[in-house]
Design an enzyme around this catalytic site. Structure first.
Site, PDB file in Angstrom:
ATOM      1  N   HIS A  72       3.618 -12.897  10.235  1.00  0.00           N
ATOM      2  CA  HIS A  72       3.396 -12.464   8.845  1.00  0.00           C
ATOM      3  C   HIS A  72       4.463 -11.489   8.349  1.00  0.00           C
ATOM      4  O   HIS A  72       4.510 -11.193   7.161  1.00  0.00           O
ATOM      5  CB  HIS A  72       2.011 -11.819   8.704  1.00  0.00           C
ATOM      6  CG  HIS A  72       1.939 -10.449   9.294  1.00  0.00           C
ATOM      7  ND1 HIS A  72       1.915 -10.223  10.650  1.00  0.00           N
ATOM      8  CD2 HIS A  72       1.920  -9.235   8.698  1.00  0.00           C
ATOM      9  CE1 HIS A  72       1.875  -8.918  10.871  1.00  0.00           C
ATOM     10  NE2 HIS A  72       1.887  -8.295   9.704  1.00  0.00           N
ATOM     11  N   HIS A  87       7.412  -8.258   4.573  1.00  0.00           N
ATOM     12  CA  HIS A  87       5.998  -8.387   4.916  1.00  0.00           C
ATOM     13  C   HIS A  87       5.361  -9.378   3.952  1.00  0.00           C
ATOM     14  O   HIS A  87       5.231  -9.098   2.767  1.00  0.00           O
ATOM     15  CB  HIS A  87       5.327  -7.013   4.791  1.00  0.00           C
ATOM     16  CG  HIS A  87       3.965  -6.953   5.405  1.00  0.00           C
ATOM     17  ND1 HIS A  87       2.857  -7.529   4.817  1.00  0.00           N
ATOM     18  CD2 HIS A  87       3.545  -6.382   6.556  1.00  0.00           C
ATOM     19  CE1 HIS A  87       1.809  -7.309   5.580  1.00  0.00           C
ATOM     20  NE2 HIS A  87       2.198  -6.623   6.649  1.00  0.00           N
TER      21      HIS A  87
END
Length: 167
Positions: A72, A87
């Site tokens: 992620h 992110h």
């Protein structure tokens, strides 16, 4: 032969170090990210993107210092010394890697525009707290700040997202 900043690279120009958009989408102010750590700039200064594209690329030349097991997020140490965190989404670590495909390996050298991750945007939109994706300079104390932030739509690997000002 030098690569022009618009074509990629963490090229040092008079204005600073140029970073390209890691994913296509709409630019969102960091203060509008629905996560206190990012919105308060505790993680670092930068901007965020609401992704519309599925491929996440390196925003500058450097080494992928960390790709989280859940895919992620990743940390890129740029040739310029800038340390970036890309992110994807908010609270996406809770998805356990679902919705993400890794396209590059931790420790590998990348050029601006090289693919790092692929996203399943439908899955992420349905399951993440938010798909807004911060792109922050985590060692911002080592630089004079960021400037020339993009607004509106950006294209992965082609649009300048922001520049980092050297001290």
């Amino acid at each position: 032969m030098a690569t022009p900043p618009a074509a990629g690279g963490s090229a040092a120009v008079a204005a600073g170090i140029v970073l390209l958009a890691p994913v296509s989408g709409e630019v969102v102010a960091l203060e509008d990210v629905p996560d206190a750590a990012f919105a308060s700039k505790a993680v670092g200064d930068g901007v965020a993107i609401r992704p519309t594209g599925k491929t996440v690329v390196a925003p500058a030349d450097g080494v992928l210092a960390k790709i989280f097991n859940t895919n992620h997020a990743f940390a890129l140490v740029c040739d310029s010394g800038a340390e970036l965190i890309v992110h994807i989404g908010i609270e996406t670590v809770k998805l356990g890697g679902q919705g993400f495909t890794r396209l590059a390996e931790q420790g590998s050298r990348v050029k601006a525009g090289d693919p790092v991750l692929e996203l399943d945007l439908d899955y992420l939109a349905a399951n993440a707290a938010s798909i807004i994706s911060p792109v922050v300079l985590s060692n911002s104390d080592d630089f004079a700040g960021i400037a020339q932030q993009a607004s509106g739509q950006v294209e992965a690997g082609k649009s300048v997202l922001y520049t980092i000002k050297a001290k």
